[in-house]
Design a protein around this motif. Structure first.
Motif, mmCIF file in Angstrom:
data_model
loop_
_atom_site.group_PDB
_atom_site.id
_atom_site.type_symbol
_atom_site.label_atom_id
_atom_site.label_comp_id
_atom_site.label_asym_id
_atom_site.label_seq_id
_atom_site.Cartn_x
_atom_site.Cartn_y
_atom_site.Cartn_z
ATOM 1 N N SER A 171 0.856 -1.181 0.000
ATOM 2 C CA SER A 171 0.000 0.000 0.000
ATOM 3 C C SER A 171 0.899 1.240 0.000
ATOM 4 O O SER A 171 2.113 1.132 0.172
ATOM 5 N N ALA A 172 0.301 2.418 -0.193
ATOM 6 C CA ALA A 172 1.096 3.647 -0.260
ATOM 7 C C ALA A 172 0.417 4.746 0.534
ATOM 8 O O ALA A 172 -0.807 4.874 0.524
ATOM 9 N N GLY A 173 1.233 5.545 1.203
ATOM 10 C CA GLY A 173 0.710 6.705 1.914
ATOM 11 C C GLY A 173 0.540 7.899 1.007
ATOM 12 O O GLY A 173 -0.271 8.793 1.268
ATOM 13 N N ALA A 174 1.305 7.945 -0.091
ATOM 14 C CA ALA A 174 1.247 9.054 -1.040
ATOM 15 C C ALA A 174 1.807 8.582 -2.372
ATOM 16 O O ALA A 174 2.723 7.758 -2.418
ATOM 17 N N VAL A 175 1.234 9.127 -3.465
ATOM 18 C CA VAL A 175 1.728 8.837 -4.811
ATOM 19 C C VAL A 175 1.902 10.179 -5.506
ATOM 20 O O VAL A 175 0.926 10.876 -5.784
ATOM 21 N N ASN A 176 3.160 10.534 -5.788
ATOM 22 C CA ASN A 176 3.479 11.871 -6.264
ATOM 23 C C ASN A 176 4.221 11.804 -7.598
ATOM 24 O O ASN A 176 5.133 10.991 -7.758
ATOM 25 N N ALA A 177 3.834 12.652 -8.527
ATOM 26 C CA ALA A 177 4.431 12.628 -9.860
ATOM 27 C C ALA A 177 5.934 12.894 -9.838
ATOM 28 O O ALA A 177 6.671 12.421 -10.702
ATOM 29 N N VAL A 178 6.401 13.642 -8.852
ATOM 30 C CA VAL A 178 7.817 14.013 -8.782
ATOM 31 C C VAL A 178 8.616 13.030 -7.934
ATOM 32 O O VAL A 178 9.700 12.583 -8.333
ATOM 33 N N THR A 179 8.075 12.659 -6.784
ATOM 34 C CA THR A 179 8.847 11.868 -5.819
ATOM 35 C C THR A 179 8.539 10.381 -5.835
ATOM 36 O O THR A 179 9.257 9.596 -5.220
ATOM 37 N N GLY A 180 7.475 9.945 -6.512
ATOM 38 C CA GLY A 180 7.168 8.530 -6.606
ATOM 39 C C GLY A 180 6.260 8.038 -5.496
ATOM 40 O O GLY A 180 5.352 8.736 -5.050
ATOM 41 N N ASP A 183 5.657 7.320 1.862
ATOM 42 C CA ASP A 183 4.953 6.950 3.091
ATOM 43 C C ASP A 183 5.267 7.995 4.153
ATOM 44 O O ASP A 183 6.007 8.956 3.895
ATOM 45 N N TYR A 184 4.737 7.783 5.349
ATOM 46 C CA TYR A 184 4.925 8.752 6.426
ATOM 47 C C TYR A 184 5.736 8.181 7.592
ATOM 48 O O TYR A 184 5.995 8.878 8.557
ATOM 49 N N ASP A 185 6.124 6.924 7.487
ATOM 50 C CA ASP A 185 6.861 6.253 8.549
ATOM 51 C C ASP A 185 8.100 5.603 7.933
ATOM 52 O O ASP A 185 7.987 4.864 6.940
ATOM 53 N N LEU A 186 9.269 5.868 8.508
ATOM 54 C CA LEU A 186 10.525 5.373 7.933
ATOM 55 C C LEU A 186 10.558 3.854 7.858
ATOM 56 O O LEU A 186 10.888 3.280 6.812
ATOM 57 N N GLU A 187 10.221 3.170 8.944
ATOM 58 C CA GLU A 187 10.309 1.707 8.954
ATOM 59 C C GLU A 187 9.289 1.072 8.008
ATOM 60 O O GLU A 187 9.574 0.056 7.367
ATOM 61 N N GLU A 188 8.102 1.665 7.904
ATOM 62 C CA GLU A 188 7.115 1.133 6.971
ATOM 63 C C GLU A 188 7.587 1.327 5.529
ATOM 64 O O GLU A 188 7.386 0.448 4.674
ATOM 65 N N ALA A 189 8.206 2.465 5.259
ATOM 66 C CA ALA A 189 8.738 2.719 3.920
ATOM 67 C C ALA A 189 9.857 1.737 3.583
ATOM 68 O O ALA A 189 9.927 1.201 2.465
ATOM 69 N N ASN A 193 9.742 -1.109 0.538
ATOM 70 C CA ASN A 193 10.774 -1.221 -0.473
ATOM 71 C C ASN A 193 11.335 -2.641 -0.541
ATOM 72 O O ASN A 193 11.570 -3.196 -1.625
ATOM 73 N N ALA A 194 11.531 -3.251 0.635
ATOM 74 C CA ALA A 194 12.044 -4.619 0.677
ATOM 75 C C ALA A 194 11.057 -5.602 0.057
ATOM 76 O O ALA A 194 11.455 -6.558 -0.615
ATOM 77 N N VAL A 195 9.758 -5.388 0.276
ATOM 78 C CA VAL A 195 8.733 -6.260 -0.305
ATOM 79 C C VAL A 195 8.779 -6.202 -1.829
ATOM 80 O O VAL A 195 8.794 -7.234 -2.514
ATOM 81 N N LEU A 196 8.792 -4.991 -2.389
ATOM 82 C CA LEU A 196 8.785 -4.853 -3.848
ATOM 83 C C LEU A 196 9.978 -5.538 -4.498
ATOM 84 O O LEU A 196 9.874 -6.059 -5.617
ATOM 85 N N ALA A 197 11.097 -5.566 -3.809
ATOM 86 C CA ALA A 197 12.315 -6.175 -4.360
ATOM 87 C C ALA A 197 12.203 -7.690 -4.484
ATOM 88 O O ALA A 197 13.020 -8.306 -5.179
ATOM 89 N N ARG A 198 11.186 -8.301 -3.839
ATOM 90 C CA ARG A 198 11.099 -9.763 -3.812
ATOM 91 C C ARG A 198 10.050 -10.325 -4.757
ATOM 92 O O ARG A 198 9.821 -11.532 -4.779
ATOM 93 N N LEU A 216 6.365 11.698 3.466
ATOM 94 C CA LEU A 216 7.547 12.087 4.238
ATOM 95 C C LEU A 216 8.777 11.293 3.824
ATOM 96 O O LEU A 216 9.873 11.842 3.727
ATOM 97 N N VAL A 217 8.604 9.998 3.586
ATOM 98 C CA VAL A 217 9.724 9.107 3.294
ATOM 99 C C VAL A 217 9.466 8.413 1.956
ATOM 100 O O VAL A 217 8.373 7.897 1.714
#
Length: 253
Positions: A171-180, A183-189, A193-198, A216-217
């Motif tokens: 899931s995503a906290g934000a979807v931005n044309a510039v930044t991609g 999310d709003y929490d570092l560990e969740e972000a 990222n680790a999930v998508l890599a698998r 934020l992140v």
């Protein structure tokens, strides 16, 4: 207690959505923001609604746990997204899911699937899909968050890095044309990222309320995503950024 037709409609919308801002209410009701503010003041004075952090909600929602409250927000849109995502997954395939209200609803949409292999850091998703239809569920360890029932941190990331799955879905906290994807929490972000890599297929599920937000992140760039499953088409700038990154956008017909 008797309410005017518009006040009744406001209460119905809050029952469906969980929380709403004044501007959103005005759009749904097709009245001015000033009119909605007067309605909100009247309803709050009768104790029918509660004002909170720039939004309003029913009193029952305020007393809910944070994760349960988020599950109610934009529920219909999230269920639509969950159904679309579930339709792309076949019996017997492997799925990795991060913690989120949309991914939790996706787990419920997968209850008719059989013999899935599921990897997740969400205790809610694990409980939903374990012990049914011959599924095999692997639950990441680590610090268990009290607000979401998710395991996060180094142990959780190290655990999921051992797997390669057919579908990696976050899931995503934000979807931005510039930044991609943000999310709003570092560990969740970091975990997202680790999930998508698998995953052989890398998917982000999110409702339209996240379009254009900055977050934020950073979780990842659009280049690290294969598919975005949403409830409505993104605005023009975001659609163009996704097209340039060769991201497939799926939404209801």
């Amino acid at each position: 207690m008797n309410y005017s037709p518009r006040h009744g409609r406001i209460l119905d919308l809050l029952t469906e959505q969980g929380t709403m801002g004044v501007n959103d209410l005005a759009q749904h009701l097709e009245v001015s923001v000033e009119t909605v503010r007067r309605d909100v003041k009247a309803l709050a004075g009768r104790g029918a609604i509660v004002r909170m952090h720039g939004a309003i909600a029913l009193p029952s929602v305020v007393s809910e746990a944070p994760f349960e409250r988020r599950m109610r927000e934009n529920r219909q849109a999230k269920e639509t997204i969950a159904a679309l995502a579930a339709a792309t997954i076949r019996d017997g395939e492997s799925v990795m899911l991060d913690t989120g209200t949309t991914t939790s609803l996706l787990a419920r949409a997968l209850l008719d699937h059989r013999q899935l292999t599921v990897v997740t850091n969400s205790s809610d998703i694990a409980r939903t899909l374990a012990t049914v239809n011959g599924n095999k569920v692997y639950m990441a360890g680590g610090e268990l968050r009290s607000d979401s029932g998710s395991a996060l941190g180094f142990s959780a990331i190290e655990f999921v890095s051992r797997f390669s799955v057919d579908h990696a879905i976050i899931s995503a906290g934000a979807v931005n044309a510039v930044t991609g994807i943000m999310d709003y929490d570092l560990e969740e972000a970091q975990f997202g990222n680790a999930v998508l890599a698998r995953g052989r297929r890398r998917i982000v599920v999110t409702d339209a309320s996240k379009f254009g937000r900055k977050g934020l992140v950073r979780v990842c760039s659009f280049a690290e995503v294969d598919s975005l499953i949403v409830d409505s088409m993104p605005p023009e700038d975001l659609s163009e950024a996704l097209r340039l990154a060769d991201v497939t956008v799926t939404c209801p017909a």
